[in-house]
Design an enzyme around this catalytic site. Structure first.
Site, PDB file in Angstrom:
ATOM      1  CG  ASN A 183      -1.956   1.373   1.688  1.00 27.80           C
ATOM      2  OD1 ASN A 183      -2.097   1.737   0.820  1.00 27.80           O
ATOM      3  ND2 ASN A 183      -1.233   2.148   2.801  1.00 27.80           N
ATOM      4  CE1 TYR A 242       0.114   7.469  -6.681  1.00 26.29           C
ATOM      5  CE2 TYR A 242      -1.380   8.475  -7.928  1.00 26.29           C
ATOM      6  CZ  TYR A 242      -0.990   7.815  -6.795  1.00 26.29           C
ATOM      7  OH  TYR A 242      -2.183   7.083  -5.990  1.00 26.29           O
ATOM      8  CE  LYS A 295      -0.338   3.962  -6.893  1.00 23.77           C
ATOM      9  NZ  LYS A 295      -0.153   2.829  -5.940  1.00 23.77           N
TER      10      LYS A 295
HETATM   11  P1  NAD Z   1      -0.707   8.706   2.832  1.00 24.44           P
HETATM   12  O1  NAD Z   1       0.313   9.889   2.207  1.00 24.44           O
HETATM   13  O2  NAD Z   1      -1.658   8.703   3.825  1.00 24.44           O
HETATM   14  O3  NAD Z   1      -0.183   7.605   3.702  1.00 24.44           O
HETATM   15  C1  NAD Z   1       1.230   6.760   2.832  1.00 24.44           C
HETATM   16  C2  NAD Z   1       1.719   5.453   3.324  1.00 24.44           C
HETATM   17  O4  NAD Z   1       3.116   5.685   2.760  1.00 24.44           O
HETATM   18  C3  NAD Z   1       2.243   5.655   5.034  1.00 24.44           C
HETATM   19  O5  NAD Z   1       1.635   4.978   5.488  1.00 24.44           O
HETATM   20  C4  NAD Z   1       3.375   5.751   4.993  1.00 24.44           C
HETATM   21  O6  NAD Z   1       4.272   5.927   6.220  1.00 24.44           O
HETATM   22  C5  NAD Z   1       4.169   5.353   3.617  1.00 24.44           C
HETATM   23  N1  NAD Z   1       5.235   5.633   3.137  1.00 24.44           N
HETATM   24  C6  NAD Z   1       5.416   6.759   1.881  1.00 24.44           C
HETATM   25  N2  NAD Z   1       6.255   6.817   2.368  1.00 24.44           N
HETATM   26  C7  NAD Z   1       7.226   5.347   2.381  1.00 24.44           C
HETATM   27  C8  NAD Z   1       8.772   5.085   1.928  1.00 24.44           C
HETATM   28  N3  NAD Z   1       9.529   5.576   1.560  1.00 24.44           N
HETATM   29  N4  NAD Z   1       8.935   4.032   2.357  1.00 24.44           N
HETATM   30  C9  NAD Z   1       8.453   3.273   3.108  1.00 24.44           C
HETATM   31  N5  NAD Z   1       6.315   3.519   3.460  1.00 24.44           N
HETATM   32  C10 NAD Z   1       6.333   4.891   3.032  1.00 24.44           C
HETATM   33  O7  NAD Z   1      -1.117   7.835   1.575  1.00 24.44           O
HETATM   34  P2  NAD Z   1      -2.854   7.541   0.937  1.00 24.44           P
HETATM   35  O8  NAD Z   1      -3.517   8.505   0.359  1.00 24.44           O
HETATM   36  O9  NAD Z   1      -2.671   6.062   2.496  1.00 24.44           O
HETATM   37  O10 NAD Z   1      -2.257   6.386   0.122  1.00 24.44           O
HETATM   38  C11 NAD Z   1      -2.173   5.115   0.066  1.00 24.44           C
HETATM   39  C12 NAD Z   1      -1.520   4.615  -0.895  1.00 24.44           C
HETATM   40  O11 NAD Z   1      -2.876   4.149  -2.003  1.00 24.44           O
HETATM   41  C13 NAD Z   1      -0.507   4.240  -2.430  1.00 24.44           C
HETATM   42  O12 NAD Z   1      -0.095   3.479  -2.973  1.00 24.44           O
HETATM   43  C14 NAD Z   1      -1.304   5.631  -3.107  1.00 24.44           C
HETATM   44  O13 NAD Z   1      -0.714   6.260  -4.569  1.00 24.44           O
HETATM   45  C15 NAD Z   1      -2.597   5.149  -3.476  1.00 24.44           C
HETATM   46  N6  NAD Z   1      -3.885   5.725  -4.047  1.00 24.44           N
HETATM   47  C16 NAD Z   1      -4.596   6.969  -2.747  1.00 24.44           C
HETATM   48  C17 NAD Z   1      -5.669   7.644  -3.332  1.00 24.44           C
HETATM   49  C18 NAD Z   1      -6.005   8.908  -2.103  1.00 24.44           C
HETATM   50  O14 NAD Z   1      -6.835   9.471  -2.962  1.00 24.44           O
HETATM   51  N7  NAD Z   1      -5.557   9.291  -1.078  1.00 24.44           N
HETATM   52  C19 NAD Z   1      -5.981   7.783  -4.534  1.00 24.44           C
HETATM   53  C20 NAD Z   1      -5.443   6.419  -5.542  1.00 24.44           C
HETATM   54  C21 NAD Z   1      -4.706   5.367  -4.707  1.00 24.44           C
END
Ligand code: NAD
Length: 249
Positions: A92, A157, A161
């Site tokens: 994730n 990005y 994906k």
């Molecule tokens: P967030 O920024 O709230 O959390 C990101 C997480 O990734 C955190 O737990 C952080 O510790 C971890 N992280 C960041 N850099 C890191 C590193 N270098 N090594 C290890 N861990 C690391 O993000 P989110 O919005 O919860 O996103 C989680 C996933 O969902 C991601 O893959 C993101 O691409 C995907 N996503 C999010 C959204 C959205 O709208 N929030 C939409 C589509 C996809």
């Protein structure tokens, strides 16, 4: 519900946002979970938050460098050692950057690829070895709505994906014979720090394009990860499940 009773999961990026919601949903469904984060401090904070909700949650915190295959393999081994098995990997952790191609820093492109793609490969490889020995397992990846439609800036990005989808579909075909299912969830705009960082002027027009009329909550996405990890999805593999309110932007 107890959809994951007796299962053991490792969730990367589990300290906040979507990852934290997945960890909590898995724990509430009977799984034991290793929560991974990039810094010990944020891992400890997430663990304390979970233990405050339920001191009996079977959860541990790990801090592997996801870009380092040896550290990732050690984290998988530690998870198995702590809970006796290893059934579910959730890739994730992810980052994004929004620069236009004209300003895009090559080092930002590399950073995004390293975490969003290479780390997924590293974790999947380490987990698949253990799952094969064990007779099966589930690997779940976090893709994005932009993996289906692209996006008009920040090309690294969506490129990362699209690669996650490629890993998902190919690994599903390769690992089916070892009883390992591989799927991805493609969230739309979800209320996390990643979205909070976007300017309001960018979010409002985005919501206008979502037929369900709202952004997703981390729990909406976590429920899809619950279904795919559970035996309810026993014949589902190689799928990219959209959780985006039918947004198409
Ligand atoms: P967030 O920024 O709230 O959390 C990101 C997480 O990734 C955190 O737990 C952080 O510790 C971890 N992280 C960041 N850099 C890191 C590193 N270098 N090594 C290890 N861990 C690391 O993000 P989110 O919005 O919860 O996103 C989680 C996933 O969902 C991601 O893959 C993101 O691409 C995907 N996503 C999010 C959204 C959205 O709208 N929030 C939409 C589509 C996809």
């Amino acid at each position: 519900m107890d959809l994951l009773k007796g299962k053991v999961a490792m969730v990367t990026g589990g300290t906040r946002g979507i990852g934290y919601a997945i960890v909590k949903t898995y724990l509430d469904n009977g799984a034991s979970v290793a929560l991974c984060g990039s810094r010990q401090e944020t891992v400890d904070k997430a663990l304390a938050q979970l233990k405050a909700e339920n001191p009996d949650y079977p959860v541990i915190g790990l801090c592997p460098d996801l870009g380092n295959p040896e550290e990732v393999a050690a984290a998988v081994a530690q998870t198995k050692e702590a809970f006796g098995r290893f059934d579910i990997l959730v890739n994730n952790a992810g980052i994004s950057a929004r620069e236009s191609i004209y300003d895009y820093k090559p080092e930002d492109f590399t950073k995004i690829m390293n975490l969003n793609v290479t780390a997924v490969f590293n974790c999947a490889q380490a987990a698949a070895k253990v799952m094969k020995e064990q007779g099966g397992g589930v690997i779940l990846n976090t893709s994005s709505m932009v993996s289906l439609h692209g996006q008009p800036s920040g090309v690294g990005y969506p490129a990362s994906k699209f690669a996650v989808n490629g890993l998902t579909k190919s690994l599903a075909r390769e690992l089916g014979k070892d009883n390992i299912r591989v799927n991805a969830v493609a969230p739309g705009i979800t209320r996390t720090d990643m979205v909070a960082a976007l300017p309001e002027a960018m979010i409002k027009p985005l919501i206008a394009t979502i037929p369900l009329g709202r952004v997703g909550e981390p729990e909406d996405v976590a429920n899809a990860f619950l279904f795919l990890a559970s035996d309810l999805a026993s014949y589902v593999t190689g799928e990219i499940l959209s959780v985006d309110g039918a947004a198409r932007s």
